[in-house]
Motif scaffolding. Structure first.
Motif, short mmCIF file in Angstrom:
data_model
loop_
_atom_site.label_atom_id
_atom_site.label_comp_id
_atom_site.label_asym_id
_atom_site.label_seq_id
_atom_site.Cartn_x
_atom_site.Cartn_y
_atom_site.Cartn_z
N VAL A 57 0.85 -1.18 0.00
CA VAL A 57 0.00 0.00 0.00
C VAL A 57 0.89 1.24 0.00
N SER A 58 0.55 2.23 -0.81
CA SER A 58 1.25 3.52 -0.82
C SER A 58 0.24 4.61 -0.47
N GLY A 59 0.72 5.65 0.25
CA GLY A 59 -0.15 6.76 0.60
C GLY A 59 0.50 7.69 1.60
N MET B 93 -4.69 13.54 8.91
CA MET B 93 -4.10 12.85 7.75
C MET B 93 -5.20 12.44 6.77
N TRP B 94 -6.27 11.84 7.29
CA TRP B 94 -7.38 11.43 6.41
C TRP B 94 -8.03 12.65 5.77
N GLU B 95 -8.15 13.74 6.49
CA GLU B 95 -8.72 14.96 5.90
C GLU B 95 -7.87 15.42 4.72
N GLU C 133 -6.94 16.65 -0.78
CA GLU C 133 -5.95 16.70 -1.86
C GLU C 133 -6.14 15.58 -2.90
N ASP C 134 -7.22 14.82 -2.80
CA ASP C 134 -7.48 13.72 -3.73
C ASP C 134 -6.27 12.79 -3.89
#
Length: 162
Positions: free
Chosen positions: A13-15, A36-38, A43-44
């Motif tokens: 997984v990347s992110g 972080m989730w926001e 930022e899509d």
């Protein structure tokens, strides 16, 4: 709560990634997961991850545990990838046995409640021990999530579910 045992093959997984503590997540001024989730959504980021697997779901991955639920750990919000994405953090999901806790309902409340049930499950079933290697959330829809918790001994789960 319906708990299922599943074998998971390794995948990447990347992110976006942050390092935090559960105690820090209890206070709005020190919480890092929500912001972080926001950022991930604003930022899509999901659409910007290179080498994303076709039809990848959104993942929240918990890794690099310092010790157990009381120590530091990393959280990655991202997508399954076929190769590292240079612009984002990369994490390898360990293969092995996982307990799966599923939930439906408005996010993030539904996933937060599910984590409460997960902690209660392990408190009530001490013979089933977490690995504290990689755990992950799979968001299969806007209001559906499955939380995968790595366990040390699948036989202990079989004994606890009888």
């Amino acid at each position: 709560m319906d708990v299922k045992l599943r074998e998971v093959l390794p995948f990447s997984v990347s992110g976006l990634q942050v390092r935090t503590l559960n105690v820090a997540e209890q206070q709005p001024d020190t919480a890092r997961i929500g912001p972080m989730w926001e950022r991930f959504f604003v930022e899509d980021v999901f659409d910007k991850i290179a080498h994303k697997q076709p039809d990848s779901f959104m993942y929240g991955v918990y890794s690099s545990y310092e010790s157990d639920a009381s120590g530091h750990f990393d959280v990655t919000a991202g997508a399954a990838v076929t190769a590292p994405s240079e612009d984002f953090a990369q994490i390898q999901i360990e293969g092995g046995d996982y307990l799966v806790f599923s939930a439906k309902g408005p996010m993030p409340d539904s996933v937060i409640q599910t984590w409460g049930l997960i902690w209660a499950y392990f408190e009530d079933n001490p013979q089933v021990r977490r690995k504290f290697a990689t755990d992950f959330e799979v968001y299969t829809g806007p209001e559906t999530v499955a939380v995968y918790i790595g366990i040390q001994d699948s036989a202990a789960f079989s004994r606890s579910s009888n």
